[in-house]
Scaffold this active site. Structure first.
Site, PDB file in Angstrom:
ATOM      1  N   ARG A 141       2.176  -2.990   6.716  1.00 22.14           N
ATOM      2  CA  ARG A 141       3.388  -2.229   6.369  1.00 22.14           C
ATOM      3  C   ARG A 141       4.375  -2.170   7.555  1.00 22.14           C
ATOM      4  O   ARG A 141       5.069  -1.175   7.745  1.00 22.14           O
ATOM      5  CB  ARG A 141       3.040  -0.797   5.925  1.00 22.14           C
ATOM      6  CG  ARG A 141       2.226  -0.706   4.645  1.00 22.14           C
ATOM      7  CD  ARG A 141       2.994  -1.191   3.426  1.00 22.14           C
ATOM      8  NE  ARG A 141       2.298  -0.859   2.199  1.00 22.14           N
ATOM      9  CZ  ARG A 141       1.328  -1.605   1.661  1.00 22.14           C
ATOM     10  NH1 ARG A 141       0.956  -2.736   2.232  1.00 22.14           N
ATOM     11  NH2 ARG A 141       0.760  -1.234   0.535  1.00 22.14           N
ATOM     12  N   GLU A 200       4.485   6.478   5.475  1.00 18.97           N
ATOM     13  CA  GLU A 200       4.949   5.108   5.240  1.00 18.97           C
ATOM     14  C   GLU A 200       6.406   5.117   4.784  1.00 18.97           C
ATOM     15  O   GLU A 200       7.168   4.184   5.021  1.00 18.97           O
ATOM     16  CB  GLU A 200       4.065   4.459   4.161  1.00 18.97           C
ATOM     17  CG  GLU A 200       4.210   2.967   4.089  1.00 18.97           C
ATOM     18  CD  GLU A 200       4.077   2.426   2.699  1.00 18.97           C
ATOM     19  OE1 GLU A 200       5.057   1.853   2.207  1.00 18.97           O
ATOM     20  OE2 GLU A 200       2.992   2.576   2.105  1.00 18.97           O
ATOM     21  N   SER A 221       2.927   4.809  -2.174  1.00 21.48           N
ATOM     22  CA  SER A 221       2.120   5.462  -1.138  1.00 21.48           C
ATOM     23  C   SER A 221       3.039   6.168  -0.155  1.00 21.48           C
ATOM     24  O   SER A 221       3.932   5.534   0.407  1.00 21.48           O
ATOM     25  CB  SER A 221       1.295   4.434  -0.366  1.00 21.48           C
ATOM     26  OG  SER A 221       0.458   3.719  -1.231  1.00 21.48           O
TER      27      SER A 221
HETATM   28  N1  EPU Z   1      -9.475   7.062  -3.256  1.00 19.18           N
HETATM   29  C1  EPU Z   1      -9.921   8.376  -3.312  1.00 19.18           C
HETATM   30  N2  EPU Z   1      -9.401   9.193  -4.260  1.00 19.18           N
HETATM   31  C2  EPU Z   1      -8.482   8.780  -5.150  1.00 19.18           C
HETATM   32  C3  EPU Z   1      -8.015   7.459  -5.106  1.00 19.18           C
HETATM   33  C4  EPU Z   1      -8.525   6.599  -4.129  1.00 19.18           C
HETATM   34  O1  EPU Z   1     -10.767   8.791  -2.538  1.00 19.18           O
HETATM   35  O2  EPU Z   1      -8.085   9.593  -5.994  1.00 19.18           O
HETATM   36  C5  EPU Z   1     -10.029   6.173  -2.212  1.00 19.18           C
HETATM   37  C6  EPU Z   1     -11.207   5.396  -2.741  1.00 19.18           C
HETATM   38  O3  EPU Z   1     -12.160   5.308  -1.720  1.00 19.18           O
HETATM   39  C7  EPU Z   1     -10.621   4.011  -3.016  1.00 19.18           C
HETATM   40  C8  EPU Z   1      -9.629   3.921  -1.866  1.00 19.18           C
HETATM   41  O4  EPU Z   1      -9.068   5.234  -1.773  1.00 19.18           O
HETATM   42  O5  EPU Z   1     -11.584   3.005  -2.927  1.00 19.18           O
HETATM   43  C9  EPU Z   1      -8.542   2.890  -2.054  1.00 19.18           C
HETATM   44  O6  EPU Z   1      -7.772   3.199  -3.196  1.00 19.18           O
HETATM   45  P1  EPU Z   1      -6.790   2.132  -3.840  1.00 19.18           P
HETATM   46  O7  EPU Z   1      -7.481   0.825  -4.025  1.00 19.18           O
HETATM   47  O8  EPU Z   1      -6.137   2.776  -5.013  1.00 19.18           O
HETATM   48  O9  EPU Z   1      -5.700   1.831  -2.754  1.00 19.18           O
HETATM   49  P2  EPU Z   1      -5.045   2.648  -1.567  1.00 19.18           P
HETATM   50  O10 EPU Z   1      -5.678   2.229  -0.294  1.00 19.18           O
HETATM   51  O11 EPU Z   1      -5.039   4.098  -1.873  1.00 19.18           O
HETATM   52  C10 EPU Z   1      -3.298   0.741  -1.085  1.00 19.18           C
HETATM   53  C11 EPU Z   1      -1.818   0.594  -0.923  1.00 19.18           C
HETATM   54  C12 EPU Z   1      -1.126   0.627  -2.278  1.00 19.18           C
HETATM   55  C13 EPU Z   1      -1.681  -0.491  -3.125  1.00 19.18           C
HETATM   56  C14 EPU Z   1      -3.194  -0.324  -3.250  1.00 19.18           C
HETATM   57  C15 EPU Z   1      -3.847  -1.456  -3.990  1.00 19.18           C
HETATM   58  C16 EPU Z   1      -1.283   1.538   1.254  1.00 19.18           C
HETATM   59  C17 EPU Z   1      -0.643   2.650   1.995  1.00 19.18           C
HETATM   60  N3  EPU Z   1      -1.301   1.655  -0.069  1.00 19.18           N
HETATM   61  O12 EPU Z   1      -3.539   2.045  -1.611  1.00 19.18           O
HETATM   62  O13 EPU Z   1       0.253   0.378  -2.040  1.00 19.18           O
HETATM   63  O14 EPU Z   1      -1.091  -0.511  -4.407  1.00 19.18           O
HETATM   64  O15 EPU Z   1      -3.783  -0.280  -1.922  1.00 19.18           O
HETATM   65  O16 EPU Z   1      -3.842  -2.592  -3.184  1.00 19.18           O
HETATM   66  O17 EPU Z   1      -1.751   0.583   1.866  1.00 19.18           O
HETATM   67  C18 EPU Z   1       2.366   1.398  -1.671  1.00 19.18           C
HETATM   68  O18 EPU Z   1       2.333   0.902  -0.549  1.00 19.18           O
HETATM   69  O19 EPU Z   1       3.349   2.074  -2.086  1.00 19.18           O
HETATM   70  C19 EPU Z   1       1.218   1.216  -2.553  1.00 19.18           C
HETATM   71  C20 EPU Z   1       1.118   1.818  -3.743  1.00 19.18           C
END
Ligand code: EPU
Length: 339
Positions: free
Chosen positions: A165, A335, A238
Site C-alpha cells: 500500500r 491506510e 480498509s
Molecule cells: N479477520 C478477523 N475478523 C474478521 C475478518 C477478518 O479476525 O471479521 C481476520 C482473519 O484472521 C482473516 C484475516 O483477518 O483471515 C484476513 O481477512 P481478509 O482476507 O478479509 O483480508 P484483510 O487482511 O482484512 C486485506 C486487504 C483488503 C483486501 C483483502 C483481500 C489490507 C489493508 N486490506 O484485508 O483490501 O480486499 O485483504 O485480499 O491489506 C482495501 O485495501 O481497501 C481492501 C479492502
C-alpha cells in the site's frame, strides 16, 4: 475550456459521503486542461488536491484550496509481444470497469482485484491489492504531469518504489505529480493465483474451473458478502493497514494469544498480522456511535451509516488505534488519507 467552480460540496465525490466544501473545484478531461489549470493556479497558488474516485480519503474539514477531479478517459492496447499485452488506461477510468474490460478481452493478471473501488490513477499511488495480487505485479510504467512545470514524466515499475500500500507518489513525490495514465503488462497465457483466502472454495461453490472470468466472479462474490457497497454505506475500504511486526515480537504475542493469525513476510523476519483480528479482539467489531461505525462483517472497514462527520469517523479510528495499542502493543496505521 476549464471551468472552475467555487464552494462546491464534495459529498458526491468521496465514497465516505462526507459533506464538506471545496473552495474551488475543477474537472479536467485532457492533458491540455490539466496544463491550463496548473497555469491558472500559478497566480492563485491554492493548495491542490488531486481527486480520483474519492475512495481512499476522509475529509475532516472543508478543503480550503483547489480540488482537481481527474477525469482523463481512454483505454488502449499499445503493443503486444508473445507473452504480454501492454494496455494503457487513463487515470480517470474506473478501476473495476477496466478490470471487467480486461476480463472480457482475456487480458490476464488483474482479475483478483475485481471490484476494488476507485479510479486507475489511484491504483499505483497506494499500490492497491487484493486476494494475493498487488497492482505493482502488473504495472509496466506510470505517466504523470509534474505540477511545478507541467512536464510529462514516465516512471518505470522500479522508479515507483512500490511497497505494501505504498509508492513514491505517497512519499517523496507527494503532491508533486498528477498521474495521467498507467501502462499495464497483462498475460496472454494465464498464470492464475487462487491460493489466497477462500478463492478456491468459492470456485468450488460455483462449480467452476479457474479461468479469468471465474476468478473475477469468485472475488466479486466474496467481496459483496463481506464488504459494504459504498453507494449504500459510506466507506473507504480498509481503513487501516495490516501491521507488519518483527517475528520475534509476534512469537511473544502468540504465547499470550494462541489464536493470533500471522503471515510470514520478508524471509520470515517479519510477520503480517490481520488488523481485522486485532480490532475484533479489542471489541470494536460492529461498534456504532451515531452514524460512525466499525463494519460488523469486516472490522477493518469504518463506515458512515448516513450523516457521520469526518471528525466522528476520525475520532473512532483514534479510539481503535489506542485500544489495540493497549491490548497488543501494536500501533495500527491508517491506510486512508486524511484531509
Ligand atoms: N479477520 C478477523 N475478523 C474478521 C475478518 C477478518 O479476525 O471479521 C481476520 C482473519 O484472521 C482473516 C484475516 O483477518 O483471515 C484476513 O481477512 P481478509 O482476507 O478479509 O483480508 P484483510 O487482511 O482484512 C486485506 C486487504 C483488503 C483486501 C483483502 C483481500 C489490507 C489493508 N486490506 O484485508 O483490501 O480486499 O485483504 O485480499 O491489506 C482495501 O485495501 O481497501 C481492501 C479492502
Amino acid at each position: 475550456m476549464i471551468q472552475i467552480k467555487e464552494n462546491i460540496s464534495l459529498k458526491p465525490f468521496n465514497s465516505f459521503g462526507i459533506d464538506v466544501l471545496a473552495k474551488q473545484f475543477c474537472t479536467v478531461r485532457s492533458f491540455n486542461e490539466v496544463q491550463a489549470l496548473l497555469e491558472w493556479n500559478k497566480t492563485k497558488n491554492s493548495p491542490l488536491l488531486i481527486l480520483g474516485g474519492g475512495s481512499n480519503l476522509l475529509f475532516t474539514k472543508d478543503y480550503n484550496g483547489l480540488v482537481l477531479q481527474n477525469a482523463l478517459k481512454g483505454i488502449e492496447l499499445v503493443k503486444e509481444d508473445n507473452e504480454y499485452y501492454f494496455v494503457k488506461a487513463m487515470a480517470g477510468e474506473n478501476w473495476h470497469q477496466f478490470v471487467s474490460y480486461c476480463v472480457q478481452m482475456q487480458y490476464q493478471g488483474i482479475e483478483n482485484m475485481s471490484l476494488i473501488p476507485g479510479n486507475i490513477g489511484a491504483s499505483p499511488m497506494q499500490n492497491i491489492g487484493a486476494y494475493g495480487v498487488e497492482v505493482k505485479d502488473v504495472i509496466e510504467s506510470v505517466e504523470a504531469i509534474q505540477i511545478s512545470d507541467g512536464a510529462i514524466v514516465s516512471f518505470d515499475n522500479k522508479a515507483c518504489e512500490f511497497g505494501y500500500r505504498e509508492s513514491i507518489f505517497k512519499h517523496q513525490m507527494r503532491n508533486q505529480f498528477i498521474i495521467v495514465s498507467v501502462l499495464f503488462k497483462l498475460r496472454k497465457t494465464p498464470v492464475y493465483n487462487t491460493s489466497y483466502g477462500n478463492i478456491e472454495q468459492e470456485l468450488m461453490n460455483m462449480k467452476a474451473a479457474p479461468s479469468i472470468k471465474a476468478i473475477s466472479d469468485a472475488v466479486i462474490r466474496i467481496r459483496q458478502r463481506k464488504l459494504p457497497d459504498p453507494t449504500k454505506i459510506g466507506n473507504a475500504g480498509s481503513f487501516f493497514k495490516n501491521p507488519i511486526i518483527p517475528t520475534v515480537l509476534y512469537n511473544e504475542l502468540k504465547k499470550a494469544h494462541a489464536s493470533i493469525p500471522g503471515f510470514a513476510v520478508q524471509n520470515g523476519l517479519h510477520t503480517k498480522v490481520p488488523a481485522a483480528w486485532l480490532i475484533e479482539q479489542s471489541g470494536w467489531k460492529g461498534f456504532r456511535a451515531g452514524d460512525a461505525g466499525c463494519y460488523p462483517l469486516q472490522p477493518l472497514v469504518l463506515v458512515n451509516y448516513g450523516h457521520a462527520t469526518g471528525v466522528e469517523i476520525f475520532n473512532l479510528s483514534t479510539q481503535i488505534i489506542e485500544k489495540v495499542k493497549v491490548e497488543f502493543g501494536i500501533e495500527l496505521e491508517r491506510e486512508v488519507n486524511i484531509y
